[in-house]
Design a protein around this motif. Sequence first.
Motif, PDB file in Angstrom:
ATOM      1  N   ASN A   1       3.176  11.776  -6.471  1.00  0.00           N
ATOM      2  CA  ASN A   1       4.086  11.826  -5.386  1.00  0.00           C
ATOM      3  C   ASN A   1       3.560  11.025  -4.430  1.00  0.00           C
ATOM      4  N   TYR A   2       2.439  11.089  -3.788  1.00  0.00           N
ATOM      5  CA  TYR A   2       1.816  10.233  -2.700  1.00  0.00           C
ATOM      6  C   TYR A   2       1.852   8.770  -3.116  1.00  0.00           C
ATOM      7  N   LEU A   3       1.523   8.429  -4.249  1.00  0.00           N
ATOM      8  CA  LEU A   3       1.474   7.177  -4.641  1.00  0.00           C
ATOM      9  C   LEU A   3       2.748   6.528  -4.715  1.00  0.00           C
ATOM     10  N   MET A   4       3.830   7.203  -5.282  1.00  0.00           N
ATOM     11  CA  MET A   4       5.237   6.853  -5.445  1.00  0.00           C
ATOM     12  C   MET A   4       5.585   6.413  -3.988  1.00  0.00           C
ATOM     13  N   ARG A   5       5.262   7.432  -2.990  1.00  0.00           N
ATOM     14  CA  ARG A   5       5.804   7.201  -1.517  1.00  0.00           C
ATOM     15  C   ARG A   5       5.246   5.862  -1.000  1.00  0.00           C
ATOM     16  N   ALA A   6       3.860   5.966  -1.487  1.00  0.00           N
ATOM     17  CA  ALA A   6       3.154   4.641  -0.837  1.00  0.00           C
ATOM     18  C   ALA A   6       3.786   3.260  -1.416  1.00  0.00           C
ATOM     19  N   LYS A   7       4.240   3.383  -2.608  1.00  0.00           N
ATOM     20  CA  LYS A   7       4.652   2.181  -3.205  1.00  0.00           C
ATOM     21  C   LYS A   7       5.889   1.894  -2.763  1.00  0.00           C
ATOM     22  N   ASN A   8       6.937   2.909  -2.312  1.00  0.00           N
ATOM     23  CA  ASN A   8       8.172   2.707  -1.793  1.00  0.00           C
ATOM     24  C   ASN A   8       7.957   1.855  -0.571  1.00  0.00           C
ATOM     25  N   LYS A   9       7.271   2.366   0.343  1.00  0.00           N
ATOM     26  CA  LYS A   9       7.040   1.858   1.675  1.00  0.00           C
ATOM     27  C   LYS A   9       6.007   0.877   1.752  1.00  0.00           C
ATOM     28  N   GLY A  10       5.130   0.286   0.736  1.00  0.00           N
ATOM     29  CA  GLY A  10       4.130  -0.497   0.925  1.00  0.00           C
ATOM     30  C   GLY A  10       2.902   0.399   1.225  1.00  0.00           C
ATOM     31  N   GLY A  11       2.734   1.350   1.861  1.00  0.00           N
ATOM     32  CA  GLY A  11       1.875   1.985   2.425  1.00  0.00           C
ATOM     33  C   GLY A  11       2.278   3.364   2.897  1.00  0.00           C
ATOM     34  N   LEU A  12       1.286   4.228   2.978  1.00  0.00           N
ATOM     35  CA  LEU A  12       1.442   5.752   3.261  1.00  0.00           C
ATOM     36  C   LEU A  12       0.384   6.161   4.353  1.00  0.00           C
ATOM     37  N   ARG A  13       0.849   6.553   5.603  1.00  0.00           N
ATOM     38  CA  ARG A  13      -0.150   6.911   6.562  1.00  0.00           C
ATOM     39  C   ARG A  13      -0.817   8.442   5.945  1.00  0.00           C
ATOM     40  N   PHE A  14      -2.115   8.593   6.035  1.00  0.00           N
ATOM     41  CA  PHE A  14      -2.549   9.576   5.595  1.00  0.00           C
ATOM     42  C   PHE A  14      -3.515  10.440   6.581  1.00  0.00           C
ATOM     43  N   PRO A  15      -3.434  11.573   6.909  1.00  0.00           N
ATOM     44  CA  PRO A  15      -2.562  12.429   6.197  1.00  0.00           C
ATOM     45  C   PRO A  15      -1.075  12.321   6.458  1.00  0.00           C
ATOM     46  N   PRO A  16      -0.501  12.492   5.341  1.00  0.00           N
ATOM     47  CA  PRO A  16       1.103  12.220   5.570  1.00  0.00           C
ATOM     48  C   PRO A  16       1.898  13.076   6.356  1.00  0.00           C
ATOM     49  N   ASP A  17       2.970  12.737   6.617  1.00  0.00           N
ATOM     50  CA  ASP A  17       4.110  13.686   7.353  1.00  0.00           C
ATOM     51  C   ASP A  17       3.536  14.024   8.711  1.00  0.00           C
TER      52      ASP A  17
ATOM     53  N   ASP B   1      -5.087  -0.550  20.234  1.00  0.00           N
ATOM     54  CA  ASP B   1      -6.127  -0.575  18.936  1.00  0.00           C
ATOM     55  C   ASP B   1      -6.030   0.926  18.077  1.00  0.00           C
ATOM     56  N   ASP B   2      -4.864   1.585  18.072  1.00  0.00           N
ATOM     57  CA  ASP B   2      -4.861   2.908  17.371  1.00  0.00           C
ATOM     58  C   ASP B   2      -4.986   2.210  15.705  1.00  0.00           C
ATOM     59  N   VAL B   3      -5.849   3.218  15.128  1.00  0.00           N
ATOM     60  CA  VAL B   3      -6.133   3.080  13.825  1.00  0.00           C
ATOM     61  C   VAL B   3      -5.838   4.313  13.251  1.00  0.00           C
ATOM     62  N   ALA B   4      -5.222   4.266  11.998  1.00  0.00           N
ATOM     63  CA  ALA B   4      -5.143   5.517  10.850  1.00  0.00           C
ATOM     64  C   ALA B   4      -5.495   5.038   9.480  1.00  0.00           C
ATOM     65  N   TYR B   5      -5.715   6.306   8.954  1.00  0.00           N
ATOM     66  CA  TYR B   5      -5.905   5.801   7.236  1.00  0.00           C
ATOM     67  C   TYR B   5      -4.606   5.811   6.802  1.00  0.00           C
ATOM     68  N   SER B   6      -4.374   4.995   5.772  1.00  0.00           N
ATOM     69  CA  SER B   6      -3.233   4.728   5.032  1.00  0.00           C
ATOM     70  C   SER B   6      -3.634   4.327   3.512  1.00  0.00           C
ATOM     71  N   LEU B   7      -2.716   4.832   2.684  1.00  0.00           N
ATOM     72  CA  LEU B   7      -2.927   4.472   1.277  1.00  0.00           C
ATOM     73  C   LEU B   7      -1.780   3.334   1.151  1.00  0.00           C
ATOM     74  N   ILE B   8      -2.533   2.116   1.009  1.00  0.00           N
ATOM     75  CA  ILE B   8      -1.778   0.737   1.073  1.00  0.00           C
ATOM     76  C   ILE B   8      -1.604   0.513  -0.592  1.00  0.00           C
ATOM     77  N   THR B   9      -0.309   0.170  -0.853  1.00  0.00           N
ATOM     78  CA  THR B   9      -0.053  -0.493  -2.251  1.00  0.00           C
ATOM     79  C   THR B   9       0.270  -1.808  -2.307  1.00  0.00           C
ATOM     80  N   ASN B  10       0.904  -2.432  -0.894  1.00  0.00           N
ATOM     81  CA  ASN B  10       1.454  -3.900  -0.921  1.00  0.00           C
ATOM     82  C   ASN B  10       0.157  -4.778  -0.469  1.00  0.00           C
TER      83      ASN B  10
END
Lengths: 381, 141, 369
Positions: free
Chosen positions: A277-293, C41-50
């Motif tokens: 789910n997290y990976l799919m949401r990340a793929k949809n938007k190019g990235g997903l802030r963590f922790p999400p939501d 300069d705010d930074v946050a973790y992100s799961l980046i796929t692009n």
Amino acid sequence: MKGAKILVDNNREEVILEFLKKGLDRTCFDAILIPLKVPSEDSFAYVLLKNPSLLDRASALPPVMPVQGAKALYSLTKQGKFKQKVAIVMRPCEIRAGIELYKLKQTELENIFLISIDCPGVLPLSDYIKDPEKGTDAFKETVVQWGSEFTRPVCKICTRFSMVASDLHIGLLGAEDRNIFLIPRSEKGENLLESLDISLENDMESWVTKVKELQEERKKKREQEHKGLKSKIEGPDKFLETFSKCINCHNCMRVCPICYCRECYFDSDAMKLYPENYLMRAKNKGGLRFPPDTLLFHLGRMSHMVFSCVSCGTCEDACPVSIPIAQVFALVADNAQELFHYVPGENIEEPHPLATYKEEEFRDIEMPYVETYTKKEMKDG
Amino acid sequence: MENGFEPKIIYFMCSWCGTGGAETASAHHLYYPENVRPFRVNCTGSLSTVHILRALMEGADGVVISGCHPGDCHYNDGNFLARRKIALTKSILDTLGLGTERIWFRYVAHGEGKRYVDTASEFSDYIKNLGPNPLKARNDL
Amino acid sequence: MAKVLELGKSIDEGVRALLRFLLESGKIKGVLTLTKISRDDDVAYSLITNSELVEDTVPLYPLMPSNTAKLLTRLTLLEPMTEPIAAVVKPCELRGFIELIKLNQGSLENILFISSTCGGVYSLKTAEKGNVGEKLPQYWESIKKMEVPPDVRPTCKGCKYFLPYSADITVDLIGKEYNGKKCEILINTQKGEEFISGMEGELKEVEIPTEYIDSYRNKRLAEREKIFNEIRVEKFGLEELINIFGKCIGCHGCRTVCPICYCKLCYFDSRESDYKPINFETELERKDGMRIPPDTILYQIVRLTHISTSCVGCGMCSDICPVDIPLSIIFSMMGESVQGMFEYVPGKNVEEKMPLITFKTEEFVELEL
């Protein structure tokens, strides 16, 4: 309105504590819940006490609000009614939050005696702790001017610093330094003053006038501040900019008196999803802030508690990254409460807006179906 | 759709009248656009505000909620409470400028198949004109 | 002898090039790392796929908005990652995650761990109003000169575990120039080698000199002693315990950000610790007064006993505390003492059992009367 005018010899704080001692001695109440100075002398904590000598360290109007009083009341009565009589001395926003929690069935008010006091505001907790001496002086000035630059931002625009639905109110406004007012707000209050041989022979006109005057001033200021704040945070870009520092620590939710859920929805399994789910949401938007939501947490919390928000500002004190969370919530709360003509904690009989309804209301949010909508021919479905 | 942007619409409907409307529509062979996704809940009163917010943040361009007409709710007053919850959600989104116009609330009775498909089409076209949801593109939510 | 991938770019660019390569080659589907998210300069973790968004990432930024161990556990709690991802973590975050793996709270499968020799992070309060951005040049200068940056978290200043265990890839940062012309990346495992194969750069075998690491460690140990001498935890006694924790407001923020605290419902939120009116009344009979909400210090001590064997000294707890209690110093000192007693280093080896679930038949004989 009738009340009692008490002469002050030394300072007002002492007179109030004397009055409470008398009440304890004559068993008008069996225990008192009031803020006491902590041993390290740089903060205050609510203490339930039976021994009147402990009142020497107490303060009816401390300069800080480390724990919101309604949370203390909740801790005391969440598992049932108290058999002994307890007098609780709290600020107006704490009383209002306590009454809201009663409507949400989280506190019991039987055998609880609510004593409120006029409030000029509180200092942010971290400021006071850094320099308690300076903080004490800043608070003295705040009481004299009835507001100052040192208080929490939401305290500066508070319009409900007096006249709450408590049992007894301690009035400081409109009384010169040599006096305080004791104003009963319910039958319980009248009976208490009677049992302490305090007669209600004074007119409270000067208090009423002064309070109303200050309320008018504050109302204007609040409107102005809210307009300014709305232009600073409205729209996705500006709003997300405001919350870009949020680390999802949920401190604001945990110190909030209204947020009472043992397991918050936003900490529960509903928010813990499979990795796809997290990976799919990340793929949809190019990235997903963590922790999400993060945004969902704040908007969701708003939708859960904003009707009961009393704008106390404890959330902003607890935020580790200094987001103006209390100001944002106060703005949203004011608009939502106005829409439903609801003032939290004002009237204990009035039901919570989501626990009731009228058959004819909010017609304007129903989308009217005026005419049949004609559409171009759809391709074969 | 022809002009590029195909909005993603979530259609929350109650199990009784809302779904009934959808079923009547299918019985009469009435079509509604494919980009409208039906989502059944037990009663609109059981729909949490969080679901609406989550839909708008995770990629929906618009959310429409349909329940029974006032007085017809299977659980007596679920739709009245839903109306209040939606008013609250719209007030929050309005104060923060996050797109209150992307939520519609319209009653649909069990037998009102045409009303159901008209709502779906009307809302889809309305959102198409409004454009994509700005929250959809943000990955820093 | 160690395998080192040498890139002809600055460390800043080199790490981003590595992440871009991994994403574009399809070897990983996403990377969990720090990225810039606002005008400040705010930074946050992100799961980046692009891979285009790698441009905005700042993988080795000296800030820890949350401990990545918690983020990795959020990702892999229910089941292991189904597709490979990379995670750029600091050594203490990786150790925290290994501890959580031992507690069945996550899975190592399909995750490529990229770490670095760590110079420490700034506290969250420093990060307000873009202050970290201002301090960056000075920070990288301290790193190059192998000095301890003066205003990072106290637990970072005194941390002796700045070399990551169990990372597949480690960026050599300490003693190197961040914005220079060379980026050296140590490839520690076979997995790491497989993932970087095909990347532009020179792969060599080098001897890593240990003397400079040892001298740096000594600097850190000296700082540690200084910090622990300011707050002499071992001399607390009840009096000082009450002084230090007296202003705790019971927000439990320290518990929420701690990577080791994973309980779904903490004891102190459960019905077990709710007081009934009869309990309050009985307590009031025994004592003259009672703090409401109760159990302020009990909470701290119980949390100490529950997590001290696994405390990795990340310092999130101090950052989050609204009343500035020096929690991280107290907890990491306690952690060090307890871990020393059990000869256990949390997060060093995922196979090593945690102290409280194993035993030797001959030990702690001095406890037996």
